[in-house]
Motif scaffolding. Structure first.
Motif, short mmCIF file in Angstrom:
data_model
loop_
_atom_site.label_atom_id
_atom_site.label_comp_id
_atom_site.label_asym_id
_atom_site.label_seq_id
_atom_site.Cartn_x
_atom_site.Cartn_y
_atom_site.Cartn_z
N PRO A 145 27.18 67.09 64.69
CA PRO A 145 27.47 68.23 63.83
C PRO A 145 27.34 67.92 62.34
N MET A 146 27.48 66.64 61.94
CA MET A 146 27.33 66.28 60.53
C MET A 146 25.84 66.28 60.12
N LEU A 147 25.01 65.71 61.01
CA LEU A 147 23.59 65.61 60.70
C LEU A 147 22.85 66.93 60.90
N GLY A 148 23.40 67.80 61.76
CA GLY A 148 22.72 69.03 62.11
C GLY A 148 22.28 69.88 60.93
N PRO A 149 23.21 70.22 60.00
CA PRO A 149 22.81 71.06 58.88
C PRO A 149 21.73 70.43 58.00
N ILE A 150 21.83 69.10 57.78
CA ILE A 150 20.83 68.43 56.95
C ILE A 150 19.48 68.40 57.66
N ALA A 151 19.49 67.98 58.93
CA ALA A 151 18.24 67.91 59.70
C ALA A 151 17.61 69.28 59.84
N GLY A 152 18.43 70.29 60.13
CA GLY A 152 17.90 71.65 60.26
C GLY A 152 17.28 72.14 58.97
N GLY A 153 17.95 71.87 57.85
CA GLY A 153 17.41 72.29 56.55
C GLY A 153 16.09 71.61 56.24
N LEU A 154 16.00 70.32 56.51
CA LEU A 154 14.75 69.57 56.24
C LEU A 154 13.62 70.05 57.14
N ILE A 155 13.92 70.28 58.42
CA ILE A 155 12.87 70.72 59.36
C ILE A 155 12.34 72.10 58.97
N VAL A 156 13.26 73.02 58.70
CA VAL A 156 12.83 74.38 58.33
C VAL A 156 12.10 74.37 56.99
N GLY A 157 12.57 73.52 56.06
CA GLY A 157 11.96 73.49 54.73
C GLY A 157 10.60 72.83 54.68
N TYR A 158 10.41 71.79 55.49
CA TYR A 158 9.17 71.00 55.36
C TYR A 158 8.28 71.05 56.60
N LEU A 159 8.82 71.47 57.76
CA LEU A 159 8.00 71.50 58.96
C LEU A 159 7.95 72.92 59.51
N HIS A 160 8.48 73.16 60.70
CA HIS A 160 8.46 74.48 61.33
C HIS A 160 9.71 74.60 62.19
N TRP A 161 10.21 75.83 62.31
CA TRP A 161 11.46 76.01 63.06
C TRP A 161 11.35 75.55 64.51
N ARG A 162 10.15 75.59 65.10
CA ARG A 162 9.98 75.18 66.50
C ARG A 162 10.27 73.68 66.68
N VAL A 163 10.09 72.90 65.62
CA VAL A 163 10.34 71.45 65.69
C VAL A 163 11.81 71.17 66.01
N ILE A 164 12.69 72.09 65.64
CA ILE A 164 14.12 71.92 65.93
C ILE A 164 14.35 71.72 67.43
N PHE A 165 13.59 72.42 68.26
CA PHE A 165 13.72 72.28 69.71
C PHE A 165 12.90 71.09 70.22
N PHE A 166 11.77 70.84 69.60
CA PHE A 166 10.91 69.75 70.08
C PHE A 166 11.50 68.37 69.79
N VAL A 167 12.46 68.27 68.86
CA VAL A 167 13.12 66.99 68.55
C VAL A 167 13.76 66.40 69.80
N ASN A 168 14.27 67.27 70.69
CA ASN A 168 14.96 66.79 71.89
C ASN A 168 14.02 66.16 72.92
N ILE A 169 12.72 66.47 72.85
CA ILE A 169 11.82 66.05 73.93
C ILE A 169 11.67 64.53 74.01
N PRO A 170 11.33 63.81 72.91
CA PRO A 170 11.21 62.35 73.05
C PRO A 170 12.54 61.68 73.40
N ILE A 171 13.64 62.22 72.85
CA ILE A 171 14.96 61.66 73.18
C ILE A 171 15.24 61.83 74.66
N GLY A 172 14.94 63.02 75.20
CA GLY A 172 15.18 63.28 76.61
C GLY A 172 14.32 62.42 77.52
N LEU A 173 13.06 62.21 77.17
CA LEU A 173 12.18 61.39 78.00
C LEU A 173 12.64 59.93 78.03
N ILE A 174 13.04 59.41 76.88
CA ILE A 174 13.57 58.04 76.83
C ILE A 174 14.86 57.95 77.65
#
Length: 470
Positions: A145-174
């Motif tokens: 919950p601490m990192l969420g707002p920062i990570a969400g802001g950076l992803i939306v600001g510099y990448l794309h909102w869909r990346v917010i969901f795709f972040v879980n994929i490599p973590i889940g596969l590992i």
């Protein structure tokens, strides 16, 4: 179990906890961007957030039975797989209705991860080792919950909102690979039939109650309609309680509440989280709307809580060993209530270093509180009762998190007028009053732990035995 696998097990469970705890807070930041992309109003996005919570409320109660029936390894791997698949599907959704459906699928996986992970730890580690293992896996749940707002802001600001969901994929596969290599497979030889009637009564009651609390304070439904839904939710939960008394193998084994330590840990956890559970909701309002900080600056001001959790986790076993569960939980709950009230003193002229120091102290005491409550729940639970205990503890925890945010929302609606959302001074004043209210509620919740005895939990905290004269 191999020594290497035993050492890696807390890391594996911690990663799953982190993935789930990060998900909701990182999504909150992207609500405006997603609503614009899907061409809906930001208010409509509430169904995307609520659908995940409701899914957790429905499926967590069957997690213990699933683990006993199919084995911890298979269920935990399936949970990570379903959660990862749901994340991928959320990331490719093109309309809000599909997104809601995929969030429900995510919730099915998330509902199994925490209770089954906790159950695996309880069955792997001796009770004397449980504090260290539990304190380790509690840290990611606080960091997310601490990192969420920062990570969400950076992803939306510099990448794309869909990346917010795709972040879980490599973590889940590992995580899936690590599960098959290192997670032990505990199961029961003979499992009782699943309580289908209990699942329908309890699941629908809790889901409806969560929904009512989510929409309370909005004007989408009339007070009569909300009142009717609330009565129906309570009737369904009451129906489950009556059903459980007559059932040999109910969905949730309520007889566990006869154990003093379990009763104090679970009920105390529920009421304590009602107070402190709304802090992640209120502090961003105070920092961003009231004090004018950016979302990233606001996230950085909350970060010391996570740092304190990490830096103090090695001290927790020593503190519990010296003071005991009763002393820690009674005093620590009071301290948390006072800290919430101190947050209500933060204003336009408060130095940043003071906010950081307050956040650090709050993080340290919150970590101690969560670890103490989570481990005390298993102090007097037998091996055969662990799956039921894990299901009840996880269900009550999820309910308290949902209700805690709802309590913060209710306090905000009560203390902050409609026009305050554009007026910093009114926002500061309203959040201050809400924080004081939650602080008082937390202080009152400390009374639950007075029912503990000085020697309770000593098989977990490794205390010296308490003499009869004491």
């Amino acid at each position: 179990m191999a020594a290497a696998s035993k050492r890696l097990l807390p890391w594996l469970v911690a990663v799953a906890f982190f993935m789930e705890s990060l998900d909701t807070t990182i999504l909150n930041t992207a609500v405006p961007a997603i609503s614009t992309a899907l061409q809906v109003t930001p208010l409509s996005m509430k169904s995307v957030l609520a659908s995940y919570t409701l899914s957790l409320a429905v499926f967590i109660p069957i997690s213990g039975w699933m683990a006993d029936r199919f084995g911890t390894r298979r269920v935990f791997a399936s949970a990570i797989g379903i959660f990862t698949l749901g994340s991928f599907l959320c990331g490719i959704c093109s309309n809000i209705h599909l997104l809601v459906a995929c969030r429900v699928l995510q919730g099915c996986g998330g509902a199994m991860m925490v209770p089954v992970g906790r159950l695996t730890l309880v069955r792997t580690f001796a009770k004397s080792e449980l504090i260290r293992a539990m304190s380790f896996v509690a840290v990611p749940a606080l960091i997310g919950p601490m990192l969420g707002p920062i990570a969400g802001g950076l992803i939306v600001g510099y990448l794309h909102w869909r990346v917010i969901f795709f972040v879980n994929i490599p973590i889940g596969l590992i995580g899936l690979m690590m599960v098959y290599l290192h997670l032990p497979d505990y199961r029961e030889e003979n499992t009782h039939p699943l309580d289908i009637v209990g699942l329908i009564l309890f699941g629908s009651g809790v889901a409806l109650l969560s929904y009512v609390l989510e929409i309370f304070g909005e004007h989408t439904l009339s007070p009569v309609e909300i009142g009717g839904l609330l009565v129906l939710a309570l009737a369904l939960i009451g129906g489950y309680l009556a059903h459980a008394r007559e059932k040999d193998f109910p969905l949730l084994e309520l007889s566990l509440f006869r154990l003093r330590t379990f009763r104090a840990a679970v009920s105390g956890s529920f009421f304590t989280r009602l107070g402190i559970g709304g802090v992640p909701f209120l502090l961003p309002l105070l920092y961003q709307v009231g004090l004018g900080f950016t979302p990233i600056q606001s996230g950085l001001l909350i970060m010391p809580q996570a740092l304190a959790s990490m830096s103090t986790k090695f001290l927790l076993p020593k503190i519990l060993n010296r003071v005991g569960y009763r002393g820690v939980l009674v005093s620590n709950t009071v301290i948390l209530g006072i800290l919430l009230m101190l947050f209500a003193t933060i204003g336009l002229h408060t130095p940043v270093w003071m906010i950081v120091l307050l956040a650090f102290c709050y993080g340290a005491f919150t970590s101690l509180q969560y670890t103490s409550m989570n481990t005390l729940a298993y102090a007097d639970v037998s091996e055969a009762q662990t799956s039921n205990a894990s299901s009840i503890a996880s269900t009550m925890q999820q309910m308290s998190i949902s209700f805690g945010v709802a309590m913060a929302g209710l306090a905000t609606v009560f203390f902050i007028p409609g026009g305050a959302h554009s007026n910093p001074l009114l926002m500061i004043h309203g959040v201050h009053e809400a924080l004081v209210t939650l602080g008082v509620l937390t202080l009152i919740s400390s009374s639950i732990f007075h029912g503990l005895r000085p020697g309770d939990g000593q098989n977990v905290s490794q205390q010296e035995p308490v003499h009869a004269a004491e």
